[in-house]
Design an enzyme around this catalytic site. Structure first.
Site, short mmCIF file in Angstrom:
data_model
loop_
_atom_site.label_atom_id
_atom_site.label_comp_id
_atom_site.label_asym_id
_atom_site.label_seq_id
_atom_site.Cartn_x
_atom_site.Cartn_y
_atom_site.Cartn_z
N ARG B 247 0.83 -1.21 0.00
CA ARG B 247 0.00 0.00 0.00
C ARG B 247 0.87 1.26 0.00
NH1 ARG B 247 -3.88 -2.31 4.78
NH2 ARG B 247 -5.27 -3.47 3.40
N GLU B 367 -6.02 -3.79 -2.47
CA GLU B 367 -5.18 -3.46 -1.30
C GLU B 367 -5.97 -2.62 -0.29
OE1 GLU B 367 -1.75 -4.01 -0.93
OE2 GLU B 367 -1.34 -4.89 -2.87
N GLY B 368 -7.23 -2.94 -0.17
CA GLY B 368 -8.12 -2.19 0.72
C GLY B 368 -8.78 -1.07 -0.06
C1 LIG Z 1 -7.20 -5.87 -10.70
C2 LIG Z 1 -7.21 -6.42 -9.33
C3 LIG Z 1 -6.10 -7.07 -8.83
C4 LIG Z 1 -6.12 -7.64 -7.56
N1 LIG Z 1 -5.02 -8.32 -7.11
C5 LIG Z 1 -5.09 -9.00 -5.93
C6 LIG Z 1 -4.01 -9.83 -5.51
O1 LIG Z 1 -2.97 -9.91 -6.16
N2 LIG Z 1 -4.15 -10.55 -4.37
C7 LIG Z 1 -5.27 -10.48 -3.61
O2 LIG Z 1 -5.36 -11.17 -2.61
N3 LIG Z 1 -6.32 -9.69 -3.98
C8 LIG Z 1 -6.26 -8.95 -5.13
N4 LIG Z 1 -7.31 -8.16 -5.52
C9 LIG Z 1 -8.52 -8.17 -4.72
C10 LIG Z 1 -8.78 -6.87 -3.97
O3 LIG Z 1 -7.89 -6.71 -2.93
C11 LIG Z 1 -10.24 -6.88 -3.50
O4 LIG Z 1 -11.04 -6.74 -4.65
C12 LIG Z 1 -10.53 -5.78 -2.50
O5 LIG Z 1 -9.96 -6.07 -1.27
C13 LIG Z 1 -12.04 -5.55 -2.32
O6 LIG Z 1 -12.70 -6.75 -2.08
P1 LIG Z 1 -14.04 -7.12 -2.89
O7 LIG Z 1 -13.76 -6.91 -4.33
O8 LIG Z 1 -14.43 -8.46 -2.47
O9 LIG Z 1 -15.07 -6.05 -2.44
P2 LIG Z 1 -16.07 -6.16 -1.19
O10 LIG Z 1 -15.30 -6.44 0.03
O11 LIG Z 1 -17.16 -7.10 -1.54
O12 LIG Z 1 -16.60 -4.68 -1.14
C14 LIG Z 1 -17.70 -4.21 -1.95
C15 LIG Z 1 -17.97 -2.76 -1.57
O13 LIG Z 1 -18.34 -2.70 -0.19
C16 LIG Z 1 -17.51 -1.79 0.51
N5 LIG Z 1 -17.30 -2.31 1.86
C17 LIG Z 1 -16.75 -3.50 2.22
N6 LIG Z 1 -16.71 -3.61 3.55
C18 LIG Z 1 -17.24 -2.47 4.05
C19 LIG Z 1 -17.47 -1.97 5.37
N7 LIG Z 1 -17.15 -2.67 6.44
N8 LIG Z 1 -18.04 -0.76 5.51
C20 LIG Z 1 -18.37 -0.02 4.42
N9 LIG Z 1 -18.18 -0.43 3.17
C21 LIG Z 1 -17.61 -1.64 2.98
C22 LIG Z 1 -16.24 -1.73 -0.29
O14 LIG Z 1 -15.56 -0.51 -0.07
C23 LIG Z 1 -16.76 -1.85 -1.70
O15 LIG Z 1 -17.19 -0.60 -2.15
C24 LIG Z 1 -7.29 -7.54 -6.77
C25 LIG Z 1 -8.39 -6.84 -7.27
C26 LIG Z 1 -8.37 -6.28 -8.52
C27 LIG Z 1 -9.56 -5.55 -9.03
#
Ligand SMILES: Cc1cc2nc3c(=O)[nH]c(=O)nc-3n(C[C@H](O)[C@H](O)[C@H](O)COP(=O)(O)OP(=O)(O)OC[C@H]3O[C@@H](n4cnc5c(N)ncnc54)[C@H](O)[C@@H]3O)c2cc1C
Lengths: 262, 388
Positions: B247, B367-368
């Site tokens: 990050r 990354e969050g």
């Molecule tokens: C191109 C790309 C590359 C990536 N590479 C990696 C990688 O190498 N390794 C890896 O492990 N991951 C990777 N990720 C995954 C990435 O870290 C996750 O997509 C990210 O952490 C968000 O998780 P999610 O997509 O499941 O969203 P969700 O957790 O389902 O969130 C959906 C929405 O809800 C919101 N939300 C979630 N929790 C809360 C809360 N408590 N309060 C308020 N709002 C909330 C979020 O902000 C978001 O707007 C990658 C993602 C992308 C798009």
């Protein structure tokens, strides 16, 4: 192999040149300075020869404090040490003065090979290589595009009008590098870190044993009288290497898509 | 490709050491000469520029902040500047380097056995072994603690089951750092490509980070030697330590995207004539440019101070969260404003801004997410966790 590379620090080739208030020098505010591109080719050639044959590469530059960043850059690329020729008396040296300073610094080290860029971008004089060779009484081959070393002999290809000339001779020799000789490398991060620990030795006029009347403004036979920017004009476009039909089509396309006049 | 002159409105250059500037300028030239001429094609075709792996390794960008094992051992500011310059080229390329160094080499370096370090780190620094980091799952992104992937010990093997999603470098990788629960506690495991029961497949149809590989990983009774556990990675906090590392790099990286976009928008605004004068001559457009320049300058200062804190081992994860959150937001807004300024040209890949605009959506999320970092800083300020 003991290899010397003489480098000049010049304004970045993208610099928008402004003339200083005195009308005969550049306004340096906001200008970034880099190693002159042909000198980079000379450095690369020196490094490649060292990597193949062993020995050391020593960088030389004349100039004020600012020049030390360029010497550091060359050390980061892999040169072993650097010599910074720095003295207020050196200011405003012309090509003659600069070649005297460099020759004085190079002479005691007995290099096998002394490399320059074929010219420094900006001033584009192309004088220092041949002048230093003359002062050191060494052979000189300019505008080299290919170089091979074998024992204490060299074969250098140089560009002449429409052809290449092949020159052979013995070391030591002064060569000036032309584009095409090699593709300069990027400094590696480890190289940059290692550069910090390498020596940049500063030599002044006294240490070089030069007479102040030989260098700087005092020793100059030429000086910058006046600098002027060329009159502004918009660049034209020339369509080359096409048959007339193709060229006409391209012209129509440009008028339509770029100039948007039809 | 002409040399890039980045915005430096507050003479921040003067706060960098000569060495930091030299490192920055080297990567900057590399990006101008080697990355930009080929990146649009990769983005268009949805391919990762693999041909850049050897030169990236030769430069020393892979694991550049780590000490020993063939790594350059750079300070945090130099590392950040590298991320900035790479992302000035493309967020996908920066992601590749972030994952390799910050998310795979870093945990092996920090939590691995001496044997694991010797085996993997030098080869990874040379770019001969590519890594990926598997934390996220299809149903657990922001809340990785809920992960379902788990291992059980059977004799001298760990047997792994579960699915990871959105994994950068997934199908490209020779080695995966996989986070999974062992007796209910999250631990890190090294899984080599080709291990029976380990499969992967790319996510299709991305409009963001197209020049980067993003994949799903599947583990079905995948047996790995017990020696493949990262012995010092205890609990989810080890995985979060990796993220903290990456990050930090992202906070710098996205400033590179913003610098690219600002540069392009400014140039365009000065040369494109509308209603008889340059776009830049209208107050509405100047406001956009000024907003971009101001926020970029603030973002740069935020990064630099964070880097200096990190140098002194005083940077907190919450400070890293603030920088990631703020700078991704700024870069995202800059991409939108830049695209506006370019009019129709802003939606073609003849210009860079459209690519940055699409890319930054991923960076904003991974990354969050912006939301999650807001909650982290919120908890830090108030003492009250508002995640659930
Ligand atoms: C191109 C790309 C590359 C990536 N590479 C990696 C990688 O190498 N390794 C890896 O492990 N991951 C990777 N990720 C995954 C990435 O870290 C996750 O997509 C990210 O952490 C968000 O998780 P999610 O997509 O499941 O969203 P969700 O957790 O389902 O969130 C959906 C929405 O809800 C919101 N939300 C979630 N929790 C809360 C809360 N408590 N309060 C308020 N709002 C909330 C979020 O902000 C978001 O707007 C990658 C993602 C992308 C798009």
């Amino acid at each position: 192999m003991k290899i010397a590379v003489c480098i000049k620090q010049v304004p970045d080739t993208e610099t928008k040149v402004r003339i200083a208030a005195d009308g005969r020098s550049l306004d340096e505010t906001g200008v970034t300075f880099v190693v002159s591109p042909y000198d980079e080719i000379a450095v690369e050639e020196g490094l490649r020869i060292k990597e193949k044959r062993g020995g050391e590469v020593v960088a030389f530059s004349v100039g004020d404090e600012r020049v030390s960043t360029s010497l550091r850059t060359v050390l980061a690329l892999g040169a072993d040490r650097a010599v910074h020729l720095k003295d207020p008396a050196f200011e405003n040296s012309d090509a003659l003065g600069l070649s005297r300073i460099l020759a004085a610094a190079l002479k005691p080290e007995a290099f096998d090979l002394i490399l320059f860029g074929k010219q420094a971008v900006g001033t584009d004089r192309g004088q220092l290589g041949p002048r230093v060779a003359e002062l050191l009484d060494l052979p000189h081959v300019g505008v080299v595009v290919r170089l091979a070393l074998e024992g204490d002999r060299f074969t250098a290809h140089r560009e002449v009008e429409g052809a290449q000339e092949v020159m052979e001779g013995g070391l030591p020799v002064v060569l000036t590098a032309q584009k095409g000789l090699n593709e300069p490398r990027y400094a590696s991060l480890k190289g940059i870190l290692a550069a910090k620990k390498k020596e940049i030795k500063v030599l002044t006029i006294a240490e070089l044993g030069l007479n102040p009347s030989m260098v700087g403004s005092a020793g100059a036979r030429t000086r910058w009288e006046k600098l002027e920017l060329p009159p502004a004009r918009t660049a034209g476009k020339i369509l080359k290497g096409m048959d007339p039909g193709e060229a006409a089509r391209e012209l129509v396309r440009l008028l339509r898509e770029e100039a948007k006049v039809i | 490709m002409k040399p890039f002159k980045a915005l430096d409105y507050y003479a921040i250059d003067g706060l960098l050491s000569e060495e930091e500037r030299l490192i920055r300028d080297t990567i900057r030239a590399f990006v101008s000469e080697q990355v930009l001429p080929r990146i649009e094609k990769h983005f268009r075709e949805g391919t990762f520029p693999k041909e850049l792996i050897p030169p990236l390794a030769e430069l020393g960008t892979l694991g550049s902040s780590l000490q020993g094992y063939g790594c350059a051992g750079l300070g945090p500011v130099a590392y950040g500047l590298i991320m900035q310059e790479l992302e000035r080229g493309d967020s996908g390329l920066r992601s590749f380097v972030s994952v390799q160094g910050g998310l795979v080499m870093y945990p092996i370096h920090a939590f691995g056995s001496e044997e694991q370090k010797e085996k993997w780190l030098p080869a990874m620094a040379r770019g001969e072994v590519i890594g990926c980091f598997g934390l996220t799952e299809p149903d657990f992104g922001s809340n990785p603690a809920g992960m379902l992937t788990h291992v059980v010990k059977k004799g001298d093997k760990y047997v792994l089951n579960g699915t990871k999603a959105w994994i950068t470098n997934g199908t490209l990788a020779d080695l995966a750092v996989v986070w999974a629960k062992l007796d209910g506690e999250v631990q890190g495991f090294l899984v080599e490509k080709g291990t029976p029961g380990f499969g992967s497949k790319d996510h299709e149809g991305k409009f963001s980070l197209r020049a980067s590989v993003t994949s799903e990983l599947f583990f079905q009774d995948c047996a790995i030697p017990v020696s493949n556990r990262l012995p010092k990675a205890e609990g989810l906090k080890a995985a979060l330590a990796c993220l903290n590392q990456a990050r930090y790099g992202i906070a710098w990286g996205v400033m590179g995207s913003a610098l690219a976009v600002f540069d392009e928008a400014l140039e365009y605004a000065k040369t494109r004539i509308v209603f008889g004068k340059p776009v830049a001559g209208f107050q509405l457009q100047q406001r956009k440019l000024v907003w971009m320049a101001t926020e970029i300058t603030k973002g740069q200062l935020l990064c630099l101070q964070l880097g200096r804190l990190k140098e002194a081992a005083k940077a907190t994860p919450q400070q890293v969260s603030m920088a990631k959150m703020n700078n991704c937001y700024v870069a995202r807004e800059c991409a939108k404003l830049g695209r506006e300024i370019l009019g129709a040209n802003g939606i073609t890949d003849e210009y860079q801004v459209g690519r940055h605009l699409c890319n930054i959506e991923s960076v904003y999320t991974y990354e969050g997410t912006h939301d999650v970092h807001t909650l982290i800083v919120g908890q830090d300020l108030t003492g009250i966790a508002a995640y659930s």
